[in-house]
Design a protein around this motif. Structure first.
Motif, PDB file in Angstrom:
ATOM      1  N   VAL A  38       0.842  -1.203   0.000  1.00 30.11           N
ATOM      2  CA  VAL A  38       0.000   0.000   0.000  1.00 30.11           C
ATOM      3  C   VAL A  38       0.876   1.252   0.000  1.00 30.11           C
ATOM      4  O   VAL A  38       0.701   2.160  -0.820  1.00 30.11           O
ATOM      5  CB  VAL A  38      -0.950  -0.004   1.215  1.00 30.11           C
ATOM      6  CG1 VAL A  38      -1.701   1.317   1.315  1.00 30.11           C
ATOM      7  CG2 VAL A  38      -1.921  -1.164   1.133  1.00 30.11           C
ATOM      8  N   PHE A  39       1.839   1.307   0.912  1.00 30.09           N
ATOM      9  CA  PHE A  39       2.695   2.489   1.004  1.00 30.09           C
ATOM     10  C   PHE A  39       3.694   2.558  -0.148  1.00 30.09           C
ATOM     11  O   PHE A  39       4.056   3.641  -0.592  1.00 30.09           O
ATOM     12  CB  PHE A  39       3.409   2.522   2.355  1.00 30.09           C
ATOM     13  CG  PHE A  39       2.451   2.697   3.502  1.00 30.09           C
ATOM     14  CD1 PHE A  39       1.643   3.818   3.587  1.00 30.09           C
ATOM     15  CD2 PHE A  39       2.339   1.735   4.475  1.00 30.09           C
ATOM     16  CE1 PHE A  39       0.747   3.983   4.627  1.00 30.09           C
ATOM     17  CE2 PHE A  39       1.459   1.890   5.519  1.00 30.09           C
ATOM     18  CZ  PHE A  39       0.650   3.015   5.597  1.00 30.09           C
ATOM     19  N   LYS A  40       4.123   1.407  -0.636  1.00 29.68           N
ATOM     20  CA  LYS A  40       5.029   1.385  -1.787  1.00 29.68           C
ATOM     21  C   LYS A  40       4.336   1.984  -3.001  1.00 29.68           C
ATOM     22  O   LYS A  40       4.912   2.820  -3.711  1.00 29.68           O
ATOM     23  CB  LYS A  40       5.457  -0.056  -2.087  1.00 29.68           C
ATOM     24  CG  LYS A  40       6.487  -0.180  -3.187  1.00 29.68           C
ATOM     25  CD  LYS A  40       6.816  -1.624  -3.499  1.00 29.68           C
ATOM     26  CE  LYS A  40       7.643  -2.226  -2.395  1.00 29.68           C
ATOM     27  NZ  LYS A  40       8.178  -3.558  -2.756  1.00 29.68           N
ATOM     28  N   MET A  64      -0.058   7.040   6.845  1.00 29.42           N
ATOM     29  CA  MET A  64       0.093   5.987   7.845  1.00 29.42           C
ATOM     30  C   MET A  64      -0.524   6.400   9.175  1.00 29.42           C
ATOM     31  O   MET A  64      -1.228   5.615   9.822  1.00 29.42           O
ATOM     32  CB  MET A  64       1.569   5.647   8.050  1.00 29.42           C
ATOM     33  CG  MET A  64       1.809   4.583   9.100  1.00 29.42           C
ATOM     34  SD  MET A  64       3.533   4.105   9.307  1.00 29.42           S
ATOM     35  CE  MET A  64       4.258   5.627   9.875  1.00 29.42           C
ATOM     36  N   VAL A  65      -0.303   7.643   9.597  1.00 31.05           N
ATOM     37  CA  VAL A  65      -0.857   8.130  10.862  1.00 31.05           C
ATOM     38  C   VAL A  65      -2.380   8.135  10.815  1.00 31.05           C
ATOM     39  O   VAL A  65      -3.047   7.721  11.771  1.00 31.05           O
ATOM     40  CB  VAL A  65      -0.295   9.526  11.200  1.00 31.05           C
ATOM     41  CG1 VAL A  65      -1.048  10.157  12.355  1.00 31.05           C
ATOM     42  CG2 VAL A  65       1.182   9.432  11.523  1.00 31.05           C
ATOM     43  N   VAL A  66      -2.944   8.561   9.689  1.00 30.01           N
ATOM     44  CA  VAL A  66      -4.406   8.573   9.544  1.00 30.01           C
ATOM     45  C   VAL A  66      -4.960   7.149   9.613  1.00 30.01           C
ATOM     46  O   VAL A  66      -5.962   6.890  10.297  1.00 30.01           O
ATOM     47  CB  VAL A  66      -4.811   9.269   8.222  1.00 30.01           C
ATOM     48  CG1 VAL A  66      -6.282   9.061   7.922  1.00 30.01           C
ATOM     49  CG2 VAL A  66      -4.484  10.741   8.287  1.00 30.01           C
ATOM     50  N   ILE A  67      -4.298   6.216   8.938  1.00 32.52           N
ATOM     51  CA  ILE A  67      -4.749   4.815   8.954  1.00 32.52           C
ATOM     52  C   ILE A  67      -4.653   4.236  10.364  1.00 32.52           C
ATOM     53  O   ILE A  67      -5.582   3.582  10.843  1.00 32.52           O
ATOM     54  CB  ILE A  67      -3.943   3.969   7.946  1.00 32.52           C
ATOM     55  CG1 ILE A  67      -4.302   4.362   6.519  1.00 32.52           C
ATOM     56  CG2 ILE A  67      -4.196   2.483   8.161  1.00 32.52           C
ATOM     57  CD1 ILE A  67      -3.383   3.758   5.464  1.00 32.52           C
ATOM     58  N   LEU A  72      -7.172   2.376  15.484  1.00 34.51           N
ATOM     59  CA  LEU A  72      -7.356   2.467  16.931  1.00 34.51           C
ATOM     60  C   LEU A  72      -8.787   2.852  17.289  1.00 34.51           C
ATOM     61  O   LEU A  72      -9.382   2.300  18.211  1.00 34.51           O
ATOM     62  CB  LEU A  72      -6.391   3.486  17.537  1.00 34.51           C
ATOM     63  CG  LEU A  72      -4.954   3.033  17.687  1.00 34.51           C
ATOM     64  CD1 LEU A  72      -4.066   4.190  18.094  1.00 34.51           C
ATOM     65  CD2 LEU A  72      -4.861   1.920  18.710  1.00 34.51           C
ATOM     66  N   ARG A  73      -9.331   3.822  16.550  1.00 33.74           N
ATOM     67  CA  ARG A  73     -10.692   4.281  16.805  1.00 33.74           C
ATOM     68  C   ARG A  73     -11.708   3.154  16.648  1.00 33.74           C
ATOM     69  O   ARG A  73     -12.596   2.980  17.478  1.00 33.74           O
ATOM     70  CB  ARG A  73     -11.036   5.424  15.850  1.00 33.74           C
ATOM     71  CG  ARG A  73     -12.454   5.968  16.011  1.00 33.74           C
ATOM     72  CD  ARG A  73     -12.852   6.854  14.853  1.00 33.74           C
ATOM     73  NE  ARG A  73     -12.911   6.041  13.635  1.00 33.74           N
ATOM     74  CZ  ARG A  73     -12.575   6.470  12.431  1.00 33.74           C
ATOM     75  NH1 ARG A  73     -12.124   7.694  12.254  1.00 33.74           N
ATOM     76  NH2 ARG A  73     -12.663   5.670  11.382  1.00 33.74           N
ATOM     77  N   ASP A  74     -11.544   2.372  15.571  1.00 32.53           N
ATOM     78  CA  ASP A  74     -12.513   1.323  15.258  1.00 32.53           C
ATOM     79  C   ASP A  74     -12.176  -0.013  15.905  1.00 32.53           C
ATOM     80  O   ASP A  74     -12.995  -0.933  15.857  1.00 32.53           O
ATOM     81  CB  ASP A  74     -12.602   1.133  13.739  1.00 32.53           C
ATOM     82  CG  ASP A  74     -13.046   2.409  13.033  1.00 32.53           C
ATOM     83  OD1 ASP A  74     -13.674   3.267  13.687  1.00 32.53           O
ATOM     84  OD2 ASP A  74     -12.754   2.548  11.833  1.00 32.53           O
ATOM     85  N   GLY A  75     -10.985  -0.143  16.460  1.00 37.63           N
ATOM     86  CA  GLY A  75     -10.581  -1.394  17.098  1.00 37.63           C
ATOM     87  C   GLY A  75     -10.425  -2.539  16.113  1.00 37.63           C
ATOM     88  O   GLY A  75     -10.805  -3.667  16.406  1.00 37.63           O
ATOM     89  N   ASN A  81      -6.849  -4.022   1.981  1.00 40.00           N
ATOM     90  CA  ASN A  81      -7.928  -3.607   1.069  1.00 40.00           C
ATOM     91  C   ASN A  81      -8.573  -2.304   1.526  1.00 40.00           C
ATOM     92  O   ASN A  81      -8.903  -1.463   0.701  1.00 40.00           O
ATOM     93  CB  ASN A  81      -8.987  -4.702   0.958  1.00 40.00           C
ATOM     94  CG  ASN A  81      -8.437  -5.927   0.270  1.00 40.00           C
ATOM     95  OD1 ASN A  81      -7.598  -5.833  -0.623  1.00 40.00           O
ATOM     96  ND2 ASN A  81      -8.863  -7.095   0.711  1.00 40.00           N
ATOM     97  N   THR A  82      -8.769  -2.127   2.812  1.00 38.86           N
ATOM     98  CA  THR A  82      -9.376  -0.882   3.293  1.00 38.86           C
ATOM     99  C   THR A  82      -8.351   0.243   3.374  1.00 38.86           C
ATOM    100  O   THR A  82      -8.701   1.403   3.338  1.00 38.86           O
ATOM    101  CB  THR A  82     -10.036  -1.066   4.664  1.00 38.86           C
ATOM    102  OG1 THR A  82      -9.055  -1.553   5.584  1.00 38.86           O
ATOM    103  CG2 THR A  82     -11.186  -2.034   4.592  1.00 38.86           C
TER     104      THR A  82
END
Length: 85
Positions: A38-40, A64-67, A72-75, A81-82
């Protein structure tokens, strides 16, 4: 904090904040760009679009920080894929 004054047209430089956190995130992204598809792909897309490599790396760090914050928020665990969105 960016150092800007008036109608400054040069390159912006980041200063201040937490240097250790920035260093850790930068190094984590250097590793992630080698191992994580994904990051590549994000990095390659930004460089192909004409962004300087360091700017592309920092953009990937922000992604990466947003993901990670949303995970963490959604556990939830990592799902490539997401993360592509």
């Amino acid at each position: 904090m960016t150092r800007e004054s008036g109608r400054y047209k040069g390159k912006r430089v980041i200063q201040g904040g937490r240097a250790q956190v920035r260093t850790v995130l930068y190094m984590a992204m250097m590793s992630a760009m080698q191992c994580n598809p994904v990051f590549k792909a994000t990095f390659r897309h930004l460089v192909k679009a004409g962004k300087p490599k360091k700017v592309a790396i920092i953009a990937c760090v922000r992604k990466m920080v947003v993901i990670l914050n949303s995970m963490l928020r959604d556990g939830v665990m990592w799902d490539a894929n997401t993360a592509k969105n």
